[in-house]
Design a protein around this motif. Structure first.
Motif, PDB file in Angstrom:
ATOM      1  N   SER A 129      -3.415   5.171   0.765  1.00  0.00           N
ATOM      2  CA  SER A 129      -3.166   3.903   0.071  1.00  0.00           C
ATOM      3  C   SER A 129      -3.806   3.927  -1.318  1.00  0.00           C
ATOM      4  O   SER A 129      -3.375   4.671  -2.172  1.00  0.00           O
ATOM      5  CB  SER A 129      -3.578   2.699   0.914  1.00  0.00           C
ATOM      6  OG  SER A 129      -4.952   2.702   1.223  1.00  0.00           O
ATOM      7  N   GLU A 130      -4.868   3.174  -1.565  1.00  0.00           N
ATOM      8  CA  GLU A 130      -5.490   3.142  -2.880  1.00  0.00           C
ATOM      9  C   GLU A 130      -6.455   4.305  -3.122  1.00  0.00           C
ATOM     10  O   GLU A 130      -6.852   4.546  -4.251  1.00  0.00           O
ATOM     11  CB  GLU A 130      -6.292   1.851  -3.062  1.00  0.00           C
ATOM     12  CG  GLU A 130      -5.469   0.602  -3.131  1.00  0.00           C
ATOM     13  CD  GLU A 130      -6.349  -0.577  -3.457  1.00  0.00           C
ATOM     14  OE1 GLU A 130      -6.239  -1.088  -4.581  1.00  0.00           O
ATOM     15  OE2 GLU A 130      -7.163  -0.977  -2.593  1.00  0.00           O
ATOM     16  N   LEU A 160       0.804  -1.220   0.000  1.00  0.00           N
ATOM     17  CA  LEU A 160       0.000   0.000   0.000  1.00  0.00           C
ATOM     18  C   LEU A 160       0.839   1.274   0.000  1.00  0.00           C
ATOM     19  O   LEU A 160       0.440   2.271  -0.602  1.00  0.00           O
ATOM     20  CB  LEU A 160      -0.964  -0.007   1.187  1.00  0.00           C
ATOM     21  CG  LEU A 160      -2.075  -1.059   1.101  1.00  0.00           C
ATOM     22  CD1 LEU A 160      -2.900  -1.069   2.375  1.00  0.00           C
ATOM     23  CD2 LEU A 160      -2.947  -0.834  -0.117  1.00  0.00           C
ATOM     24  N   LEU A 205     -10.520   4.779  -6.469  1.00  0.00           N
ATOM     25  CA  LEU A 205      -9.691   3.696  -5.951  1.00  0.00           C
ATOM     26  C   LEU A 205      -8.810   3.267  -7.099  1.00  0.00           C
ATOM     27  O   LEU A 205      -9.302   2.879  -8.164  1.00  0.00           O
ATOM     28  CB  LEU A 205     -10.523   2.529  -5.434  1.00  0.00           C
ATOM     29  CG  LEU A 205     -11.349   2.798  -4.174  1.00  0.00           C
ATOM     30  CD1 LEU A 205     -12.054   1.524  -3.720  1.00  0.00           C
ATOM     31  CD2 LEU A 205     -10.498   3.366  -3.062  1.00  0.00           C
ATOM     32  N   ARG A 206      -7.508   3.394  -6.887  1.00  0.00           N
ATOM     33  CA  ARG A 206      -6.541   3.110  -7.943  1.00  0.00           C
ATOM     34  C   ARG A 206      -5.424   2.264  -7.361  1.00  0.00           C
ATOM     35  O   ARG A 206      -4.796   2.649  -6.378  1.00  0.00           O
ATOM     36  CB  ARG A 206      -5.984   4.424  -8.500  1.00  0.00           C
ATOM     37  CG  ARG A 206      -5.001   4.235  -9.636  1.00  0.00           C
ATOM     38  CD  ARG A 206      -4.530   5.587 -10.165  1.00  0.00           C
ATOM     39  NE  ARG A 206      -3.663   5.443 -11.319  1.00  0.00           N
ATOM     40  CZ  ARG A 206      -2.348   5.248 -11.245  1.00  0.00           C
ATOM     41  NH1 ARG A 206      -1.733   5.182 -10.081  1.00  0.00           N
ATOM     42  NH2 ARG A 206      -1.646   5.114 -12.358  1.00  0.00           N
ATOM     43  N   ARG A 207      -5.163   1.137  -7.957  1.00  0.00           N
ATOM     44  CA  ARG A 207      -4.128   0.233  -7.466  1.00  0.00           C
ATOM     45  C   ARG A 207      -2.807   0.542  -8.140  1.00  0.00           C
ATOM     46  O   ARG A 207      -2.194  -0.286  -8.786  1.00  0.00           O
ATOM     47  CB  ARG A 207      -4.548  -1.213  -7.684  1.00  0.00           C
ATOM     48  CG  ARG A 207      -3.592  -2.157  -7.013  1.00  0.00           C
ATOM     49  CD  ARG A 207      -4.106  -3.313  -6.260  1.00  0.00           C
ATOM     50  NE  ARG A 207      -5.286  -3.169  -5.481  1.00  0.00           N
ATOM     51  CZ  ARG A 207      -6.115  -4.182  -5.256  1.00  0.00           C
ATOM     52  NH1 ARG A 207      -5.892  -5.369  -5.792  1.00  0.00           N
ATOM     53  NH2 ARG A 207      -7.172  -4.017  -4.507  1.00  0.00           N
ATOM     54  N   CYS A 218      -7.342   2.722 -12.288  1.00  0.00           N
ATOM     55  CA  CYS A 218      -8.491   3.117 -11.475  1.00  0.00           C
ATOM     56  C   CYS A 218      -9.597   2.086 -11.681  1.00  0.00           C
ATOM     57  O   CYS A 218     -10.005   1.840 -12.812  1.00  0.00           O
ATOM     58  CB  CYS A 218      -8.967   4.504 -11.897  1.00  0.00           C
ATOM     59  SG  CYS A 218     -10.454   5.036 -11.038  1.00  0.00           S
ATOM     60  N   ILE A 239       1.830   1.781  -3.584  1.00  0.00           N
ATOM     61  CA  ILE A 239       0.634   2.149  -4.353  1.00  0.00           C
ATOM     62  C   ILE A 239       0.280   3.610  -4.100  1.00  0.00           C
ATOM     63  O   ILE A 239      -0.007   4.365  -5.039  1.00  0.00           O
ATOM     64  CB  ILE A 239      -0.537   1.202  -4.014  1.00  0.00           C
ATOM     65  CG1 ILE A 239      -0.252  -0.182  -4.608  1.00  0.00           C
ATOM     66  CG2 ILE A 239      -1.867   1.771  -4.488  1.00  0.00           C
ATOM     67  CD1 ILE A 239      -1.171  -1.280  -4.129  1.00  0.00           C
ATOM     68  N   GLU A 240       0.322   4.042  -2.845  1.00  0.00           N
ATOM     69  CA  GLU A 240       0.022   5.449  -2.539  1.00  0.00           C
ATOM     70  C   GLU A 240       1.020   6.384  -3.207  1.00  0.00           C
ATOM     71  O   GLU A 240       0.637   7.423  -3.773  1.00  0.00           O
ATOM     72  CB  GLU A 240       0.014   5.679  -1.026  1.00  0.00           C
ATOM     73  CG  GLU A 240      -0.355   7.107  -0.655  1.00  0.00           C
ATOM     74  CD  GLU A 240      -0.502   7.307   0.835  1.00  0.00           C
ATOM     75  OE1 GLU A 240      -0.066   8.375   1.326  1.00  0.00           O
ATOM     76  OE2 GLU A 240      -1.076   6.422   1.519  1.00  0.00           O
ATOM     77  N   ASN A 278       0.207   6.586  -6.810  1.00  0.00           N
ATOM     78  CA  ASN A 278      -0.995   7.391  -7.019  1.00  0.00           C
ATOM     79  C   ASN A 278      -0.694   8.885  -6.935  1.00  0.00           C
ATOM     80  O   ASN A 278      -1.266   9.680  -7.683  1.00  0.00           O
ATOM     81  CB  ASN A 278      -2.077   7.007  -6.015  1.00  0.00           C
ATOM     82  CG  ASN A 278      -2.711   5.665  -6.342  1.00  0.00           C
ATOM     83  OD1 ASN A 278      -2.581   5.159  -7.453  1.00  0.00           O
ATOM     84  ND2 ASN A 278      -3.392   5.083  -5.368  1.00  0.00           N
TER      85      ASN A 278
END
Length: 188
Positions: A129-130, A53, A155-157, A163, A56-57, A60
């Motif tokens: 996070s996501e 996470l 929400l995006r991984r 997304c 991922i953050e 993003n």
């Protein structure tokens, strides 16, 4: 009293106001967007120790700046490719359950938000996070009126996942459907 801070303090570009970035920076951000899109996997990657996470953050946050620039430039090709094929999109117009359905509705909004003579800004953006939450507005460069505003949660991984969930509240103070002239201007 809580001290207010600019939400872009830890990001390399500030999109909180309707001022444009340099041409060189815009080109670099669009190039980054294309790179991030090339990393997208068709199946949402699992969150693991190797792809956690925190990473991922961070991805993003990097992506967010390219997303803002793609919207300002009317790059519907990039905006469409930011979505997973299995996107779920909730908004006042209804629910859309795949990338194509969402894009068919959003293309009108993108054309209105990115039209010449209007600049979009995102005064608030938050990451966890996501999750990405933002509040945005579009300002007419001549009259200074707000032509549209809203908020969204994505929400995006990260770069690998794209997304996969979007919720949005939009308020338009001009047309809700773009004219043929604006749709023609939008890069698709």
């Amino acid at each position: 009293m809580t001290k207010q801070a600019n939400y872009y303090n830890n990001l390399s570009v500030d999109y909180s106001q309707p001022k444009l970035v340099s041409n060189e920076l815009a080109v670099r951000l669009v190039g980054n967007a294309e790179t991030y899109i090339s990393l997208r996997e068709e199946i949402l990657p699992e969150i693991t120790l190797e792809y956690g996470l925190a990473q991922i953050e961070q991805e993003n946050k990097e992506w967010w700046l390219t997303h803002c620039e793609a919207l300002r430039q009317g790059r519907a090709d990039i905006l469409a490719d930011e979505y997973a094929n299995t996107l779920v999109y909730f908004c006042a117009d209804g629910s859309f359950y795949n990338r194509t359905a969402a894009i068919n509705r959003e293309v009108h909004w993108w054309a209105i938000l990115a039209q010449p003579g209007v600049t979009m800004a995102w005064p608030i953006v938050m990451f966890h996070s996501e999750a990405i939450y933002s509040e945005w507005n579009c300002i007419d460069n001549v009259t200074k009126e707000i032509i549209a505003k809203g908020n969204e949660t994505l929400l995006r991984r990260g770069h690998r996942g794209a997304c996969y969930l979007k919720t949005e509240q939009l308020s338009f103070y001009r047309d809700v459907y773009a004219s043929n002239e604006l749709l023609h201007w939008l890069r698709r």
